[in-house]
Scaffold this motif. Structure first.
Motif, short mmCIF file in Angstrom:
data_model
loop_
_atom_site.label_atom_id
_atom_site.label_comp_id
_atom_site.label_asym_id
_atom_site.label_seq_id
_atom_site.Cartn_x
_atom_site.Cartn_y
_atom_site.Cartn_z
N THR A 1 0.71 -1.14 0.10
CA THR A 1 0.07 -0.01 -0.25
C THR A 1 0.91 1.42 0.11
O THR A 1 0.67 2.16 -0.67
CB THR A 1 -0.81 0.01 1.18
N LEU A 2 1.88 1.32 0.81
CA LEU A 2 2.78 2.46 0.80
C LEU A 2 3.55 2.57 -0.44
O LEU A 2 3.71 3.67 -0.94
CB LEU A 2 3.73 2.15 1.91
N VAL A 3 3.98 1.51 -1.05
CA VAL A 3 4.95 1.57 -2.31
C VAL A 3 3.81 2.05 -3.46
O VAL A 3 4.11 3.08 -4.21
CB VAL A 3 5.50 0.26 -2.61
N SER A 4 2.80 1.55 -3.41
CA SER A 4 1.64 1.98 -4.33
C SER A 4 1.25 3.55 -4.36
O SER A 4 1.33 4.09 -5.30
CB SER A 4 0.68 1.06 -4.14
N LEU A 5 0.98 3.94 -2.91
CA LEU A 5 0.60 5.17 -2.98
C LEU A 5 1.75 6.38 -3.24
O LEU A 5 1.44 7.22 -4.15
CB LEU A 5 0.17 5.37 -1.33
N SER A 6 2.91 5.72 -2.84
CA SER A 6 3.87 6.87 -2.98
C SER A 6 4.45 6.83 -4.67
O SER A 6 4.51 7.89 -5.26
CB SER A 6 5.31 6.49 -2.31
N THR A 7 4.43 5.81 -5.17
CA THR A 7 4.82 5.88 -6.51
C THR A 7 3.49 6.55 -7.69
O THR A 7 3.95 7.10 -8.50
CB THR A 7 5.16 4.56 -7.30
N ILE A 8 2.35 6.08 -7.36
CA ILE A 8 1.23 6.59 -7.87
C ILE A 8 1.22 8.10 -7.68
O ILE A 8 0.92 8.98 -8.85
CB ILE A 8 -0.16 5.79 -7.84
N ILE A 9 1.25 8.61 -6.69
CA ILE A 9 1.12 10.09 -6.49
C ILE A 9 2.26 10.74 -7.24
O ILE A 9 2.05 11.75 -7.92
CB ILE A 9 1.50 10.40 -4.66
N ALA A 10 3.55 10.29 -7.12
CA ALA A 10 4.63 10.69 -7.96
C ALA A 10 4.31 10.92 -9.45
O ALA A 10 4.61 11.88 -10.07
CB ALA A 10 6.00 10.30 -7.33
N PHE A 11 3.89 9.69 -9.61
CA PHE A 11 3.70 9.82 -11.15
C PHE A 11 2.58 10.55 -11.84
O PHE A 11 2.71 11.19 -12.66
CB PHE A 11 3.49 8.20 -11.39
N LEU A 12 1.43 10.32 -11.13
CA LEU A 12 0.55 11.27 -11.20
C LEU A 12 0.71 12.84 -11.35
O LEU A 12 0.10 13.67 -12.12
CB LEU A 12 -1.02 11.01 -10.72
N PHE A 13 1.33 13.12 -10.46
CA PHE A 13 1.67 14.41 -10.16
C PHE A 13 2.68 15.01 -11.31
O PHE A 13 2.55 15.94 -12.17
CB PHE A 13 2.57 14.96 -8.83
N SER A 14 3.63 14.05 -11.74
CA SER A 14 4.57 14.37 -13.09
C SER A 14 3.74 14.33 -14.24
O SER A 14 4.16 14.95 -15.19
CB SER A 14 5.48 13.17 -12.71
N LEU A 15 2.87 13.31 -14.41
CA LEU A 15 2.23 13.41 -15.60
C LEU A 15 1.38 14.46 -15.76
O LEU A 15 1.36 14.99 -16.89
CB LEU A 15 1.05 12.05 -15.43
N PHE A 16 0.74 15.08 -14.64
CA PHE A 16 -0.21 16.33 -14.83
C PHE A 16 0.67 17.55 -15.21
O PHE A 16 0.28 18.18 -16.39
CB PHE A 16 -0.67 16.54 -13.60
N ASN A 17 1.89 17.52 -14.74
CA ASN A 17 2.79 18.65 -15.02
C ASN A 17 3.64 18.23 -16.46
O ASN A 17 3.86 19.48 -17.08
CB ASN A 17 3.93 18.69 -14.19
N THR A 18 3.37 17.12 -16.94
CA THR A 18 4.14 16.98 -18.34
C THR A 18 3.01 17.67 -19.41
O THR A 18 3.46 18.19 -20.36
CB THR A 18 4.44 15.49 -18.50
N ILE A 19 1.69 17.13 -18.95
CA ILE A 19 0.78 17.65 -20.08
C ILE A 19 0.13 19.06 -19.88
O ILE A 19 -0.30 19.64 -20.77
CB ILE A 19 -0.67 16.54 -19.74
N TYR A 20 -0.07 19.48 -18.58
CA TYR A 20 -0.40 20.70 -18.47
C TYR A 20 0.80 21.57 -17.58
O TYR A 20 0.33 21.86 -16.34
CB TYR A 20 -1.63 20.69 -17.54
N PRO A 21 1.82 21.96 -18.03
CA PRO A 21 2.75 22.73 -17.36
C PRO A 21 2.47 24.22 -17.15
O PRO A 21 2.97 24.79 -16.34
CB PRO A 21 4.10 22.57 -18.29
N ASP A 22 1.61 24.54 -18.00
CA ASP A 22 1.08 25.85 -17.99
C ASP A 22 0.55 26.26 -16.78
O ASP A 22 0.20 27.29 -16.01
CB ASP A 22 0.08 26.35 -19.00
#
Length: 735
Positions: free
Chosen positions: A152-173
């Motif tokens: 659970t801890l590994v999943s939460l940490s990696t998903i949060i980091a990935f989704l935040f990065s994905l959002f910033n890649t698609i919508y950097p503005d």
């Protein structure tokens, strides 16, 4: 109630073990359940009328795990599953690092290039979807059952980091319009998976080493046997053998079952069971044990115990159950582990909120980074592995040294012993009388010796057996005697060539109107003072010879007792023998505390008296005659040789008759408990220090903020370090 130990599959951390344990305990009909994360086993006691292994397996599968309940080749199935699991982790670890290294390189060098974020996204996706898929699948299973674990801890940490990065890649503005830089943390998500997998791989490898002792024991069992039938000899698997089967054992082969020699003879190496290095000669009607090694001869045996009923299988089962048991100190770690994951998630949320409260949106990246680091660095695995890995190695090390430890409770408590009560016969002494001296008042001839041998062979008295052994070693041959008569409490009489011969005590000698020469009276008195038994041999009213018999002290006893006393342990001698004998033995061994003429009930009272004086008492006996005292003692220890050990009575069994094993067992207990304490200390300290640092405690002081990547590396190292510390027991001297 039926008690059984079965392998558990798909567990990833100590919290998983608690989840399985709690689920099984909740099943109606289950009396007790214990899961050992280090051995990946479940020991369950249940009522077969209320539930079954199949129902227990279904309940465990429902929460995302599995049990191996097949009776045949259970260990092989577990071993195969563990090998497959290890290979799967290995494959995913290699793939994760192949992808993570260039991911890391890009993030540190050319991350400001317009295309860099998209390349890092492409590298991260297979790490998460392929290499880390098991974490997400297991976390989802746990979530469905309102539970959480390390995944659970590994999943939460990696998903949060990935989704935040994905959002910033698609919508950097979204961030640039607010004057903030759109950071991405693909490398954190990828490296977390890589480091955790590497830690799991190393942990799995190290855990396999902790069970090497049980694998050695199981390796003593051959896989096939040569069965003799009316159709001839054929090689068959062991699982089809049954008591009464006739089996041939060829030179160099391991004996497949416990049995009795039917024909043939050879020397058999029994060192792996009894600890005795010299091969033992085996002839017709002699007993042989499974796992022992035949030397050069060939013989056939009639099977008496097969499969799980052999002595070797009992020893293997005992060691397995002991390794799967839980020490009292482990309850603290288990309790903490059960609340660990929810508390860590709460701390991560608080960390995120505090960062935003202090720094506002400008600190959003820091808040997210710190929360992810908290999730990653927290490690229940180190806590869960601290005790069982040390116990596994310690109990296995004991088995290798012919010390069988029944459970973790015994191993943990043995180091507390400050008072040891020793039974005399069979513990300090050989356990059987022998002739130690002889005086012939008349030159012996063949007739005298043969009559004496023949008379003693007819007697059932224990001293008669010692006399018989003594005479047979002189190669005396028996002759036919008549009018055998046993006089209770005195001795025996026989007739030969119309002459009456007698063998018996000093009392019997006196009744035969025999007088002893003045020259032997001082010797007799000395023998009596030494506690030796005296046997007189005469013809008519004349005495022919006098023999002194005693139960010889084992060669190892004096050294063993001296070694225990140097450790500050108080030694007591407790025996049913008379005061003279007890004093004589105690004087030779330097024992000051003696209790003679002790009955079973008074032995128990003696133990109780010592305990009332705040002594932590270990009782060493044969496990049967001393059962009351053994049951009363804080730690009970049985002495024996393989076939004679009282496994069901004592907490600890010393397979050989060597008392020096007792000192080794205490050293082993002290070393094991010390390593358990070290493991728990570092596991607690790691989390107590690591979590605040991950939350950003050092940032306002010295500007240090822990990257989630390094947090995952630290988490992986903590589990591995605990296992490696436990493995030190394999090489530490316990003499």
């Amino acid at each position: 109630m039926e008690k059984i130990t079965v392998p558990v599959l798909e567990m990833s951390c100590a919290v998983c073990a608690n989840n399985v344990e709690n689920e099984v305990r909740s099943i109606p009909g289950v009396d007790s359940a214990t899961v050992n994360f280090a051995t990946n086993t479940l020991t369950v006691s249940f009522d077969p009328k209320k539930t079954s292994l199949l129902q227990i397996k279904s309940a465990v599968q429902a929460i995302g795990y599995d049990l191996v309940i097949e009776e045949n080749n259970r260990e092989k199935i577990q071993e195969k599953a563990e090998k497959q699991h290890y290979q799967s982790i290995k494959k995913r670890t290699i793939a994760a690092w192949i992808l993570s290294i260039p991911l890391m390189g890009i993030s540190m060098t050319i991350m400001h290039q317009n295309w860099a974020n998209w390349v890092m996204l492409l590298l991260t996706l297979p790490i998460l979807l392929f290499c880390g898929q098991s974490f997400y699948i297991n976390a989802w299973k746990q979530f469905r059952h309102k539970s959480a674990n390390m995944d659970t801890l590994v999943s939460l940490s990696t998903i949060i980091a990935f989704l935040f990065s994905l959002f910033n890649t698609i919508y950097p503005d979204f961030w640039t319009k607010r004057g903030l830089e759109p950071h991405v943390y693909y490398e954190a998500a990828g490296m977390i998976i890589a480091f955790v997998l590497l830690g799991k791989l190393m942990e799995s490898k190290a855990k396999n080493n902790t069970s090497s002792a049980i694998k050695k024991l199981m390796g003593l069992q051959p896989q096939t046997a040569h069965l003799l039938t009316t159709e001839g000899e054929k090689e068959v698997p062991l699982n089809i053998l049954k008591p009464g089967d006739l089996i041939r054992v060829k030179p160099g082969e391991k004996v497949p079952v416990d049995g009795i020699v039917f024909d043939g003879n050879s020397y058999v190496d029994e060192s792996m069971i009894s600890g005795e290095p010299i091969p033992v000669e085996k002839q017709s009607k002699d007993k042989v044990l499974a796992g022992t090694i035949n030397q050069k001869g060939t013989f056939s045996i009639t099977a008496t115990q097969v499969g799980t009923q052999t002595i070797l299988s009992q020893i293997v089962r005992m060691v397995q159950e002991a390794q799967g048991s839980k020490a009292p100190v482990q309850r603290i770690a288990d309790k903490i582990s059960s609340y660990f994951v929810p508390i860590v998630i709460i701390i991560a949320i608080i960390t995120f909120i505090v960062w935003l409260f202090v720094g506002g949106n400008d600190f959003f990246s820091y808040a997210l980074l710190s929360a992810v680091s908290v999730l990653v660095i927290a490690c229940p695995c180190a806590l869960g592995l601290a005790t069982p890995t040390a116990l596994m190695v310690g109990i296995g090390r004991g088995a290798e040294n012919h010390i069988l430890i029944k459970d973790a409770f015994a191993l943990e408590n043995l180091c507390k012993v400050n008072c040891i009560v020793l039974d005399k016969t069979g513990t300090i002494t050989q356990g059987h009388p022998a002739v130690t001296a002889e005086i012939w008042l008349q030159t012996p001839d063949t007739e005298m010796l043969s009559v004496l041998l023949s008379a003693e062979q007819k007697s059932e008295h224990p001293l008669a057996l010692a006399m018989t052994d003594f005479l047979l070693k002189k190669e005396i041959q028996p002759i036919s005697v008549t009018s055998f008569q046993s006089l209770t409490g005195q001795g025996i009489t026989v007739e030969y060539n119309k002459n009456s011969f007698w063998v018996g005590s000093l009392k019997m000698a006196a009744e035969q109107t025999t007088t002893f020469p003045e020259s032997v009276k001082p010797v007799l008195k000395q023998w009596q003072n030494d506690g030796q038994s005296i046997v007189c041999y005469g013809k008519q009213n004349r005495i022919l010879a006098i023999f002194a018999l005693s139960d010889p002290i084992k060669e190892s006893s004096k050294y063993a007792i001296s070694s225990l006393q140097k450790k500050g342990i108080e030694i007591h001698l407790l025996t049913g023998d008379n005061r003279h004998t007890a004093n004589s033995v105690a004087l030779k061994l330097g024992i000051k505390n003696i209790q003679a003429d002790a009955l079973p009930s008074s032995k128990e009272e003696y133990i109780k008296t010592l305990q009332n004086k705040k002594k932590f008492v270990a009782m060493v006996g044969d496990g049967i005659n001393d059962s009351q005292a053994l049951a009363r003692a804080d730690v009970s220890i049985a002495m024996g040789k393989g076939t004679d050990i009282a496994m069901d009575v004592a907490m600890i069994t010393l397979i050989t008759s060597d008392l020096s094993l007792l000192s080794k067992a205490i050293n082993l207990s002290r070393r094991t408990v010390r390593i358990i304490r070290e493991n728990l200390f570092w596991a607690f300290i790691y989390n107590i220090i690591g979590i605040p640092i991950a939350a950003g405690l050092l940032y306002p002081i010295c500007g240090i903020l822990l990257n989630p990547m390094w947090a995952s590396a630290a988490m992986a190292f903590s589990s591995v370090s605990v296992v490696l510390n436990s493995l030190r027991l394999k090489w530490i001297k316990i003499n």
